[in-house]
Design a protein around this motif. Structure first.
Motif, PDB file in Angstrom:
ATOM      1  N   MET A 261     -40.329  42.890 -11.002  1.00 42.97           N
ATOM      2  CA  MET A 261     -39.056  43.194 -10.351  1.00 42.97           C
ATOM      3  C   MET A 261     -38.861  44.709 -10.336  1.00 42.97           C
ATOM      4  O   MET A 261     -38.949  45.359 -11.368  1.00 42.97           O
ATOM      5  CB  MET A 261     -37.900  42.531 -11.128  1.00 42.97           C
ATOM      6  N   SER A 262     -38.621  45.289  -9.167  1.00 43.34           N
ATOM      7  CA  SER A 262     -38.473  46.729  -9.062  1.00 43.34           C
ATOM      8  C   SER A 262     -37.135  47.185  -9.595  1.00 43.34           C
ATOM      9  O   SER A 262     -36.213  46.400  -9.781  1.00 43.34           O
ATOM     10  CB  SER A 262     -38.610  47.154  -7.594  1.00 43.34           C
ATOM     11  N   GLN A 263     -37.020  48.492  -9.833  1.00 46.97           N
ATOM     12  CA  GLN A 263     -35.768  49.051 -10.333  1.00 46.97           C
ATOM     13  C   GLN A 263     -34.624  48.763  -9.380  1.00 46.97           C
ATOM     14  O   GLN A 263     -33.500  48.503  -9.796  1.00 46.97           O
ATOM     15  CB  GLN A 263     -35.922  50.568 -10.549  1.00 46.97           C
ATOM     16  N   ASP A 264     -34.914  48.768  -8.078  1.00 43.95           N
ATOM     17  CA  ASP A 264     -33.858  48.556  -7.090  1.00 43.95           C
ATOM     18  C   ASP A 264     -33.366  47.116  -7.058  1.00 43.95           C
ATOM     19  O   ASP A 264     -32.244  46.854  -6.654  1.00 43.95           O
ATOM     20  CB  ASP A 264     -34.361  48.960  -5.696  1.00 43.95           C
ATOM     21  N   THR A 265     -34.227  46.180  -7.448  1.00 44.90           N
ATOM     22  CA  THR A 265     -33.844  44.776  -7.368  1.00 44.90           C
ATOM     23  C   THR A 265     -33.482  44.178  -8.725  1.00 44.90           C
ATOM     24  O   THR A 265     -33.154  43.008  -8.807  1.00 44.90           O
ATOM     25  CB  THR A 265     -34.974  43.940  -6.746  1.00 44.90           C
TER      26      THR A 265
ATOM     27  N   GLY B 271     -36.165  42.337 -17.914  1.00 43.18           N
ATOM     28  CA  GLY B 271     -36.053  42.844 -16.556  1.00 43.18           C
ATOM     29  C   GLY B 271     -34.656  43.134 -16.062  1.00 43.18           C
ATOM     30  O   GLY B 271     -34.461  43.396 -14.870  1.00 43.18           O
ATOM     31  N   TYR B 272     -33.650  43.107 -16.951  1.00 46.18           N
ATOM     32  CA  TYR B 272     -32.284  43.393 -16.527  1.00 46.18           C
ATOM     33  C   TYR B 272     -31.934  44.857 -16.794  1.00 46.18           C
ATOM     34  O   TYR B 272     -32.443  45.474 -17.736  1.00 46.18           O
ATOM     35  CB  TYR B 272     -31.288  42.506 -17.286  1.00 46.18           C
ATOM     36  N   THR B 273     -31.052  45.405 -15.962  1.00 39.79           N
ATOM     37  CA  THR B 273     -30.486  46.720 -16.198  1.00 39.79           C
ATOM     38  C   THR B 273     -29.147  46.534 -16.896  1.00 39.79           C
ATOM     39  O   THR B 273     -28.256  45.853 -16.366  1.00 39.79           O
ATOM     40  CB  THR B 273     -30.279  47.488 -14.876  1.00 39.79           C
ATOM     41  N   VAL B 274     -28.996  47.098 -18.091  1.00 39.21           N
ATOM     42  CA  VAL B 274     -27.850  46.786 -18.954  1.00 39.21           C
ATOM     43  C   VAL B 274     -26.952  48.008 -19.128  1.00 39.21           C
ATOM     44  O   VAL B 274     -27.418  49.115 -19.412  1.00 39.21           O
ATOM     45  CB  VAL B 274     -28.333  46.298 -20.339  1.00 39.21           C
TER      46      VAL B 274
ATOM     47  N   THR C   3     -17.813  49.243 -11.075  1.00 41.70           N
ATOM     48  CA  THR C   3     -19.254  49.062 -10.895  1.00 41.70           C
ATOM     49  C   THR C   3     -19.545  47.592 -10.612  1.00 41.70           C
ATOM     50  O   THR C   3     -18.991  46.717 -11.290  1.00 41.70           O
ATOM     51  CB  THR C   3     -20.026  49.488 -12.157  1.00 41.70           C
ATOM     52  N   ARG C   4     -20.406  47.329  -9.635  1.00 44.71           N
ATOM     53  CA  ARG C   4     -20.743  45.939  -9.340  1.00 44.71           C
ATOM     54  C   ARG C   4     -21.851  45.470 -10.263  1.00 44.71           C
ATOM     55  O   ARG C   4     -22.953  46.023 -10.287  1.00 44.71           O
ATOM     56  CB  ARG C   4     -21.211  45.782  -7.888  1.00 44.71           C
ATOM     57  N   PHE C   5     -21.547  44.438 -11.032  1.00 47.53           N
ATOM     58  CA  PHE C   5     -22.531  43.802 -11.904  1.00 47.53           C
ATOM     59  C   PHE C   5     -22.822  42.398 -11.386  1.00 47.53           C
ATOM     60  O   PHE C   5     -21.954  41.740 -10.823  1.00 47.53           O
ATOM     61  CB  PHE C   5     -22.015  43.728 -13.345  1.00 47.53           C
ATOM     62  N   ASP C   6     -24.044  41.948 -11.617  1.00 51.27           N
ATOM     63  CA  ASP C   6     -24.397  40.568 -11.280  1.00 51.27           C
ATOM     64  C   ASP C   6     -23.815  39.600 -12.301  1.00 51.27           C
ATOM     65  O   ASP C   6     -23.462  38.466 -11.957  1.00 51.27           O
ATOM     66  CB  ASP C   6     -25.912  40.416 -11.219  1.00 51.27           C
ATOM     67  N   ALA C   7     -23.744  40.043 -13.549  1.00 49.42           N
ATOM     68  CA  ALA C   7     -23.207  39.180 -14.601  1.00 49.42           C
ATOM     69  C   ALA C   7     -22.554  40.012 -15.683  1.00 49.42           C
ATOM     70  O   ALA C   7     -22.914  41.175 -15.913  1.00 49.42           O
ATOM     71  CB  ALA C   7     -24.309  38.316 -15.206  1.00 49.42           C
ATOM     72  N   LEU C   8     -21.580  39.393 -16.356  1.00 46.47           N
ATOM     73  CA  LEU C   8     -20.858  40.007 -17.460  1.00 46.47           C
ATOM     74  C   LEU C   8     -21.085  39.167 -18.708  1.00 46.47           C
ATOM     75  O   LEU C   8     -20.963  37.941 -18.666  1.00 46.47           O
ATOM     76  CB  LEU C   8     -19.351  40.055 -17.163  1.00 46.47           C
ATOM     77  N   LEU C   9     -21.400  39.817 -19.815  1.00 46.98           N
ATOM     78  CA  LEU C   9     -21.562  39.144 -21.100  1.00 46.98           C
ATOM     79  C   LEU C   9     -20.474  39.689 -22.013  1.00 46.98           C
ATOM     80  O   LEU C   9     -20.560  40.818 -22.492  1.00 46.98           O
ATOM     81  CB  LEU C   9     -22.958  39.427 -21.657  1.00 46.98           C
ATOM     82  N   LEU C  10     -19.431  38.883 -22.242  1.00 52.75           N
ATOM     83  CA  LEU C  10     -18.204  39.368 -22.869  1.00 52.75           C
ATOM     84  C   LEU C  10     -17.939  38.667 -24.195  1.00 52.75           C
ATOM     85  O   LEU C  10     -17.902  37.433 -24.255  1.00 52.75           O
ATOM     86  CB  LEU C  10     -17.009  39.136 -21.936  1.00 52.75           C
ATOM     87  N   ASP C  11     -17.727  39.460 -25.233  1.00 51.10           N
ATOM     88  CA  ASP C  11     -17.379  38.907 -26.540  1.00 51.10           C
ATOM     89  C   ASP C  11     -15.944  38.379 -26.513  1.00 51.10           C
ATOM     90  O   ASP C  11     -15.051  38.985 -25.897  1.00 51.10           O
ATOM     91  CB  ASP C  11     -17.513  40.001 -27.604  1.00 51.10           C
ATOM     92  N   CYS C  12     -15.724  37.264 -27.167  1.00 48.67           N
ATOM     93  CA  CYS C  12     -14.392  36.638 -27.133  1.00 48.67           C
ATOM     94  C   CYS C  12     -13.337  37.464 -27.850  1.00 48.67           C
ATOM     95  O   CYS C  12     -12.173  37.480 -27.439  1.00 48.67           O
ATOM     96  CB  CYS C  12     -14.460  35.244 -27.763  1.00 48.67           C
ATOM     97  N   ARG C  13     -13.727  38.135 -28.922  1.00 41.72           N
ATOM     98  CA  ARG C  13     -12.753  38.879 -29.728  1.00 41.72           C
ATOM     99  C   ARG C  13     -13.164  40.343 -29.775  1.00 41.72           C
ATOM    100  O   ARG C  13     -14.018  40.735 -30.564  1.00 41.72           O
ATOM    101  CB  ARG C  13     -12.683  38.298 -31.139  1.00 41.72           C
ATOM    102  N   MET C  14     -12.536  41.126 -28.915  1.00 47.02           N
ATOM    103  CA  MET C  14     -12.765  42.569 -28.899  1.00 47.02           C
ATOM    104  C   MET C  14     -11.432  43.284 -28.971  1.00 47.02           C
ATOM    105  O   MET C  14     -10.410  42.741 -28.518  1.00 47.02           O
ATOM    106  CB  MET C  14     -13.481  42.995 -27.598  1.00 47.02           C
ATOM    107  N   PRO C  15     -11.385  44.491 -29.533  1.00 44.90           N
ATOM    108  CA  PRO C  15     -10.155  45.286 -29.469  1.00 44.90           C
ATOM    109  C   PRO C  15      -9.752  45.523 -28.018  1.00 44.90           C
ATOM    110  O   PRO C  15     -10.601  45.647 -27.142  1.00 44.90           O
ATOM    111  CB  PRO C  15     -10.551  46.610 -30.154  1.00 44.90           C
TER     112      PRO C  15
ATOM    113  N   ARG D 135     -31.429  42.941 -11.748  1.00 44.38           N
ATOM    114  CA  ARG D 135     -30.045  42.511 -11.858  1.00 44.38           C
ATOM    115  C   ARG D 135     -29.313  43.341 -12.907  1.00 44.38           C
ATOM    116  O   ARG D 135     -29.853  43.655 -13.962  1.00 44.38           O
ATOM    117  CB  ARG D 135     -29.999  41.025 -12.202  1.00 44.38           C
ATOM    118  N   ARG D 136     -28.064  43.649 -12.586  1.00 46.82           N
ATOM    119  CA  ARG D 136     -27.268  44.533 -13.437  1.00 46.82           C
ATOM    120  C   ARG D 136     -26.316  43.703 -14.289  1.00 46.82           C
ATOM    121  O   ARG D 136     -25.568  42.873 -13.765  1.00 46.82           O
ATOM    122  CB  ARG D 136     -26.479  45.527 -12.583  1.00 46.82           C
ATOM    123  N   LEU D 137     -26.344  43.960 -15.591  1.00 49.55           N
ATOM    124  CA  LEU D 137     -25.495  43.235 -16.534  1.00 49.55           C
ATOM    125  C   LEU D 137     -24.585  44.197 -17.284  1.00 49.55           C
ATOM    126  O   LEU D 137     -24.998  45.307 -17.629  1.00 49.55           O
ATOM    127  CB  LEU D 137     -26.348  42.474 -17.564  1.00 49.55           C
ATOM    128  N   LEU D 138     -23.368  43.748 -17.546  1.00 50.77           N
ATOM    129  CA  LEU D 138     -22.465  44.467 -18.433  1.00 50.77           C
ATOM    130  C   LEU D 138     -22.379  43.671 -19.730  1.00 50.77           C
ATOM    131  O   LEU D 138     -22.031  42.481 -19.719  1.00 50.77           O
ATOM    132  CB  LEU D 138     -21.068  44.592 -17.812  1.00 50.77           C
TER     133      LEU D 138
END
Length: 233
Positions: free
Chosen positions: A1-5, A30-33, A49-61, A7-10
Protein backbone atom coordinates in the motif's frame (compact mmCIF):
# COMPACT_ATOMS: atom_id res chain seq x y z
CA UNK A 1 0.00 0.00 0.00
CA UNK A 2 1.53 3.33 -1.05
CA UNK A 3 1.83 6.35 1.21
CA UNK A 4 -0.93 8.06 -0.74
CA UNK A 5 -3.38 5.20 -0.30
CA UNK A 6 -2.62 4.33 3.33
CA UNK A 7 -5.65 4.61 5.55
CA UNK A 8 -5.47 7.36 8.13
CA UNK A 9 -6.32 6.63 11.76
CA UNK A 10 -6.72 8.86 14.78
CA UNK A 11 -5.75 7.15 18.04
CA UNK A 12 -6.90 9.00 21.17
CA UNK A 13 -5.89 7.78 24.63
CA UNK A 14 -4.70 9.55 27.75
CA UNK A 15 -2.17 6.81 28.57
CA UNK A 16 1.18 7.46 26.80
CA UNK A 17 2.19 3.79 26.74
CA UNK A 18 -1.10 2.77 25.15
CA UNK A 19 -0.80 5.50 22.52
CA UNK A 20 2.68 4.46 21.54
CA UNK A 21 1.83 0.76 21.48
CA UNK A 22 -1.20 1.31 19.25
CA UNK A 23 0.66 3.72 16.99
CA UNK A 24 3.51 1.28 16.43
CA UNK A 25 1.26 -1.75 15.95
CA UNK A 26 -1.03 -0.02 13.47
CA UNK A 27 1.80 1.60 11.53
CA UNK A 28 3.27 -1.88 11.18
CA UNK A 29 0.06 -2.95 9.45
CA UNK A 30 0.16 -0.15 6.90
CA UNK A 31 -1.89 2.58 8.59
CA UNK A 32 -0.92 6.23 8.97
CA UNK A 33 -1.53 7.12 12.63
CA UNK A 34 -2.13 10.49 14.31
CA UNK A 35 -2.19 10.63 18.12
CA UNK A 36 -4.33 12.65 20.55
CA UNK A 37 -3.83 12.67 24.32
CA UNK A 38 -7.36 13.62 25.42
CA UNK A 39 -10.92 14.02 24.17
CA UNK A 40 -10.70 17.70 23.34
CA UNK A 41 -7.59 17.24 21.21
CA UNK A 42 -9.19 14.24 19.50
CA UNK A 43 -12.31 16.24 18.65
CA UNK A 44 -10.40 19.24 17.31
CA UNK A 45 -8.10 17.05 15.23
CA UNK A 46 -10.99 15.04 13.79
CA UNK A 47 -12.87 18.23 12.92
CA UNK A 48 -10.01 19.53 10.81
CA UNK A 49 -8.49 16.34 9.37
CA UNK A 50 -10.22 13.55 7.46
CA UNK A 51 -9.56 10.16 9.01
CA UNK A 52 -10.78 6.80 7.75
CA UNK A 53 -11.24 5.58 11.31
CA UNK A 54 -11.11 6.83 14.89
CA UNK A 55 -9.88 4.74 17.83
CA UNK A 56 -11.22 6.48 20.94
CA UNK A 57 -10.68 5.62 24.59
CA UNK A 58 -13.90 5.61 26.61
CA UNK A 59 -12.47 7.54 29.56
CA UNK A 60 -10.29 10.49 28.63
CA UNK A 61 -9.91 13.94 30.21
CA UNK A 62 -12.06 16.62 28.57
CA UNK A 63 -14.41 14.18 26.76
CA UNK A 64 -14.66 10.43 26.44
CA UNK A 65 -15.30 8.35 23.34
CA UNK A 66 -19.07 8.84 23.27
CA UNK A 67 -18.84 12.61 23.73
CA UNK A 68 -16.24 12.92 20.96
CA UNK A 69 -18.17 10.80 18.48
CA UNK A 70 -21.51 12.46 19.27
CA UNK A 71 -20.02 15.90 18.64
CA UNK A 72 -18.54 14.79 15.32
CA UNK A 73 -21.76 13.17 14.14
CA UNK A 74 -23.71 16.36 14.93
CA UNK A 75 -21.27 18.52 12.96
CA UNK A 76 -21.70 17.72 9.26
CA UNK A 77 -18.87 20.13 8.46
CA UNK A 78 -16.30 18.13 10.38
CA UNK A 79 -13.68 16.52 8.18
CA UNK A 80 -14.19 13.18 9.98
CA UNK A 81 -17.94 13.52 10.45
CA UNK A 82 -18.60 10.09 8.90
CA UNK A 83 -15.42 8.26 9.93
CA UNK A 84 -15.70 4.71 11.24
CA UNK A 85 -15.24 4.73 15.02
CA UNK A 86 -13.98 2.04 17.38
CA UNK A 87 -14.01 2.41 21.16
CA UNK A 88 -11.38 1.12 23.58
CA UNK A 89 -11.68 0.52 27.30
CA UNK A 90 -9.92 -1.42 30.04
CA UNK A 91 -13.29 -2.72 31.20
CA UNK A 92 -16.21 -3.46 28.90
CA UNK A 93 -19.28 -4.63 30.83
CA UNK A 94 -22.30 -5.60 28.75
CA UNK A 95 -24.07 -2.33 29.55
CA UNK A 96 -21.15 -0.23 28.27
CA UNK A 97 -20.81 -2.35 25.13
CA UNK A 98 -24.50 -1.83 24.38
CA UNK A 99 -24.24 1.92 25.01
CA UNK A 100 -21.23 2.28 22.72
CA UNK A 101 -22.79 0.33 19.87
CA UNK A 102 -25.99 2.38 20.17
CA UNK A 103 -23.88 5.53 20.05
CA UNK A 104 -22.60 4.51 16.62
CA UNK A 105 -19.32 2.73 17.33
CA UNK A 106 -18.54 -0.03 14.86
CA UNK A 107 -16.79 -2.10 17.51
CA UNK A 108 -15.48 -2.15 21.06
CA UNK A 109 -11.91 -3.26 21.84
CA UNK A 110 -10.99 -4.28 25.37
CA UNK A 111 -7.54 -3.23 26.61
CA UNK A 112 -4.94 -4.60 26.76
CA UNK A 113 -5.92 -5.63 23.25
CA UNK A 114 -4.44 -8.15 20.89
CA UNK A 115 -3.15 -6.48 17.76
CA UNK A 116 -4.88 -9.14 15.66
CA UNK A 117 -8.25 -8.22 17.18
CA UNK A 118 -7.73 -4.56 16.40
CA UNK A 119 -6.57 -5.22 12.84
CA UNK A 120 -9.55 -7.52 12.25
CA UNK A 121 -11.94 -4.86 13.55
CA UNK A 122 -10.50 -2.24 11.22
CA UNK A 123 -10.46 -4.52 8.18
CA UNK A 124 -13.98 -5.79 8.91
CA UNK A 125 -15.35 -2.25 8.81
CA UNK A 126 -12.99 -0.41 6.42
CA UNK A 127 -12.42 -3.35 4.08
CA UNK A 128 -9.33 -5.37 3.29
CA UNK A 129 -6.31 -4.24 1.27
CA UNK A 130 -7.27 -3.28 -2.28
CA UNK A 131 -4.38 -5.43 -3.51
CA UNK A 132 -6.50 -8.56 -3.11
CA UNK A 133 -8.18 -9.62 -6.36
CA UNK A 134 -11.87 -10.50 -6.40
CA UNK A 135 -11.05 -13.65 -8.36
CA UNK A 136 -7.51 -15.00 -8.66
CA UNK A 137 -7.44 -17.60 -11.44
CA UNK A 138 -3.91 -18.74 -10.60
CA UNK A 139 -4.86 -19.45 -6.97
CA UNK A 140 -8.07 -21.14 -8.10
CA UNK A 141 -6.25 -23.39 -10.56
CA UNK A 142 -3.67 -24.38 -7.96
CA UNK A 143 -6.46 -25.44 -5.58
CA UNK A 144 -8.84 -27.03 -8.12
CA UNK A 145 -6.28 -28.67 -10.39
CA UNK A 146 -7.76 -27.79 -13.80
CA UNK A 147 -9.96 -25.09 -15.40
CA UNK A 148 -13.08 -27.25 -15.72
CA UNK A 149 -13.04 -28.18 -12.04
CA UNK A 150 -12.40 -24.57 -11.04
CA UNK A 151 -15.39 -23.36 -13.07
CA UNK A 152 -17.61 -26.06 -11.61
CA UNK A 153 -16.57 -25.07 -8.09
CA UNK A 154 -17.20 -21.42 -8.88
CA UNK A 155 -20.74 -22.23 -10.00
CA UNK A 156 -21.30 -24.00 -6.69
CA UNK A 157 -19.87 -20.98 -4.87
CA UNK A 158 -22.19 -18.68 -6.80
CA UNK A 159 -25.24 -20.67 -5.68
CA UNK A 160 -23.96 -20.58 -2.10
CA UNK A 161 -23.48 -16.80 -2.23
CA UNK A 162 -26.98 -16.22 -3.58
CA UNK A 163 -28.40 -18.20 -0.66
CA UNK A 164 -26.10 -16.49 1.86
CA UNK A 165 -27.04 -13.03 0.59
CA UNK A 166 -30.70 -13.73 1.29
CA UNK A 167 -29.97 -15.22 4.72
CA UNK A 168 -27.42 -12.66 5.91
CA UNK A 169 -29.78 -10.43 7.91
CA UNK A 170 -31.19 -13.44 9.74
CA UNK A 171 -27.74 -14.87 10.39
CA UNK A 172 -26.67 -11.52 11.84
CA UNK A 173 -28.99 -12.17 14.79
CA UNK A 174 -27.12 -15.42 15.57
CA UNK A 175 -23.40 -14.54 15.76
CA UNK A 176 -22.28 -18.10 16.50
CA UNK A 177 -24.06 -19.48 13.44
CA UNK A 178 -22.74 -16.64 11.27
CA UNK A 179 -19.17 -17.39 12.38
CA UNK A 180 -19.70 -21.03 11.41
CA UNK A 181 -21.09 -20.04 7.98
CA UNK A 182 -18.11 -17.75 7.42
CA UNK A 183 -15.78 -20.63 8.26
CA UNK A 184 -17.37 -22.81 5.59
CA UNK A 185 -17.38 -19.92 3.12
CA UNK A 186 -13.65 -19.35 3.56
CA UNK A 187 -13.02 -22.96 2.55
CA UNK A 188 -15.19 -22.63 -0.55
CA UNK A 189 -13.51 -19.36 -1.51
CA UNK A 190 -10.10 -20.99 -1.18
CA UNK A 191 -10.97 -23.74 -3.65
CA UNK A 192 -12.27 -21.18 -6.17
CA UNK A 193 -9.67 -18.44 -5.92
CA UNK A 194 -12.24 -15.97 -4.49
CA UNK A 195 -9.51 -14.34 -2.46
CA UNK A 196 -11.10 -10.99 -1.55
CA UNK A 197 -14.27 -12.53 -0.16
CA UNK A 198 -12.29 -15.19 1.67
CA UNK A 199 -10.10 -12.54 3.30
CA UNK A 200 -13.13 -10.42 4.24
CA UNK A 201 -14.85 -13.47 5.74
CA UNK A 202 -11.75 -14.14 7.86
CA UNK A 203 -11.60 -10.66 9.40
CA UNK A 204 -15.39 -10.67 9.83
CA UNK A 205 -15.09 -13.87 11.86
CA UNK A 206 -12.46 -12.30 14.11
CA UNK A 207 -14.49 -9.14 14.59
CA UNK A 208 -17.66 -11.02 15.52
CA UNK A 209 -15.75 -13.10 18.06
CA UNK A 210 -14.35 -9.91 19.63
CA UNK A 211 -17.51 -7.79 19.50
CA UNK A 212 -19.92 -10.71 20.06
CA UNK A 213 -22.27 -9.44 17.40
CA UNK A 214 -22.37 -8.58 13.70
CA UNK A 215 -22.26 -4.79 13.84
CA UNK A 216 -23.94 -2.91 10.95
CA UNK A 217 -20.74 -1.40 9.50
CA UNK A 218 -19.00 -4.76 9.28
CA UNK A 219 -22.11 -6.46 7.92
CA UNK A 220 -22.46 -3.82 5.20
CA UNK A 221 -18.80 -4.17 4.23
CA UNK A 222 -19.08 -7.95 4.01
CA UNK A 223 -22.28 -7.71 1.95
CA UNK A 224 -20.53 -5.37 -0.50
CA UNK A 225 -17.70 -7.89 -0.98
CA UNK A 226 -20.22 -10.71 -1.39
CA UNK A 227 -22.10 -8.80 -4.09
CA UNK A 228 -18.85 -7.88 -5.88
CA UNK A 229 -17.85 -11.54 -5.93
CA UNK A 230 -21.26 -12.57 -7.24
CA UNK A 231 -20.91 -10.07 -10.09
CA UNK A 232 -17.47 -11.41 -10.97
CA UNK A 233 -18.39 -15.10 -10.95
Amino acid sequence: MSQDTKRRLLVADDDPSTRQFLAGALAGHGYTVTLAHDGAEALETARTTRFDALLLDCRMPRAGAIEVLSALRRDAGSASHAATALATSAEVPASLRTELLKAGFAGVIEKPCRVASLVDALAATLGIDEGFRILDDEAGLMAAGDPATMQALRQLLRAELVELSGALDTLATDPAELVERLHRLRSACGFCGAVRLGAQAKVMQGHIRETRMAVPDALARFRAELEATLSAL
